[in-house]
Scaffold this active site. Structure first.
Site, PDB file in Angstrom:
ATOM      1  N   SER A   1      26.119  46.234  42.974  1.00  0.00           N
ATOM      2  CA  SER A   1      25.357  45.338  42.057  1.00  0.00           C
ATOM      3  C   SER A   1      25.615  44.045  42.780  1.00  0.00           C
ATOM      4  O   SER A   1      26.855  44.022  43.525  1.00  0.00           O
ATOM      5  CB  SER A   1      25.982  45.185  40.929  1.00  0.00           C
TER       6      SER A   1
ATOM      7  N   TYR B   1      32.617  46.443  34.486  1.00  0.00           N
ATOM      8  CA  TYR B   1      31.460  46.720  35.279  1.00  0.00           C
ATOM      9  C   TYR B   1      31.553  46.340  36.616  1.00  0.00           C
ATOM     10  O   TYR B   1      31.247  46.953  37.675  1.00  0.00           O
ATOM     11  CB  TYR B   1      30.218  46.317  34.798  1.00  0.00           C
TER      12      TYR B   1
END
Length: 254
Positions: free
Chosen positions: A147, A160
């Site tokens: 990400s 996350y």
């Protein structure tokens, strides 16, 4: 011949979103695609249906990646699916795409969510790779989906972001470890993509426009945008690319 004819690819979390897009792309390139899903059987079978209707080959199998016996369940289900396809237990490509999100900001964290995200996003891909090394062909490909949150501050989901940072580090270590076998290991890092994961952040036209504005192309990414990058990395053309963090954000935050 297509680029991946005769090869077997596993895509985790392939029932929807980016994972489905990757599965479709690899099947279009000729691979037999093992479509992993965690709980949504209907969505997993829908991915297979889409692939088959386009002339590709795929099968779906289930494994809950946060479960203590996740790796055993994963490979038992994979073997059953491969056997039904008349294929052996070996494979050529592993795309670790499955992930959980939604940890919240620092004051919102709970140990339960922390443990769940690390189980699915870090522990599962690491041990899936470990268990699969004797099945993965020399010259094979591993792609880990990370990400942009590991390169930019992302306080809205700090845990996350931490899990994806661990994935980036894993990629570096394994690229060196597996290089002697000709196996490449790379990370692909999407930015904002139109998937269920960020649907709430696209709830209004104004919100969608704000997300689109991060990219130099002034749009939100699609699963196909990311899948095409993965398609290159698993091809023979990417044989000299390993240990890399590939930004697939559409030039976001430049």
């Amino acid at each position: 011949m297509s680029a991946l004819d005769g090869r077997t690819a596993i895509v985790t979390g392939a029932s929807r979103g980016i994972g489905r897009g990757i599965a479709e792309r690899l099947a279009r390139d000729g691979a037999l695609v093992a479509v992993h899903y965690g709980s949504n059987e209907a969505a997993g079978r829908e991915t297979v249906k889409i692939i088959e209707e386009a002339g590709g080959r795929a099968f779906a199998f289930r494994a809950e990646l946060e479960a203590p016996d996740a790796v055993d369940t994963f490979y038992a289900a994979l073997d059953a699916g491969l056997a039904e396809q008349g294929a052996g237990p070996g494979f050529d490509i592993l795309v670790n795409n499955a992930a959980a999100s939604g940890s919240g900001r620092i004051h919102q964290l709970t140990t339960e969510v922390f443990d769940r995200l690390f189980a699915i996003n870090v522990k599962a891909p690491l041990f899936l790779i470990q268990r699969g090394l004797d099945r993965l062909a020399d010259g094979g490909r591993i792609v880990n989906i990370s990400s942009a949150a590991t390169r930019h501050a992302f306080p809205n989901s700090v845990t996350y972001a931490m899990t994806k940072g661990a994935v980036d580090t894993m990629t570096l270590a394994l690229a060196q470890e597996l290089g002697p076998r000709g196996i490449t290991v790379n990370t692909v890092a999407p930015g904002y993509v139109a998937t269920d994961m960020n649907a709430r952040r696209r709830a209004t036209p104004e919100a969608s426009a704000a997300l689109a504005a991060h990219s130099v192309f002034n749009r939100i990414g699609t699963p196909a945008d990311v899948a095409d990058v993965v398609g290159f990395l698993v091809s023979d053309d990417a044989r000299w690319v390993t240990g890399q963090y590939v930004d697939a954000t559409g030039g976001s935050w430049l």
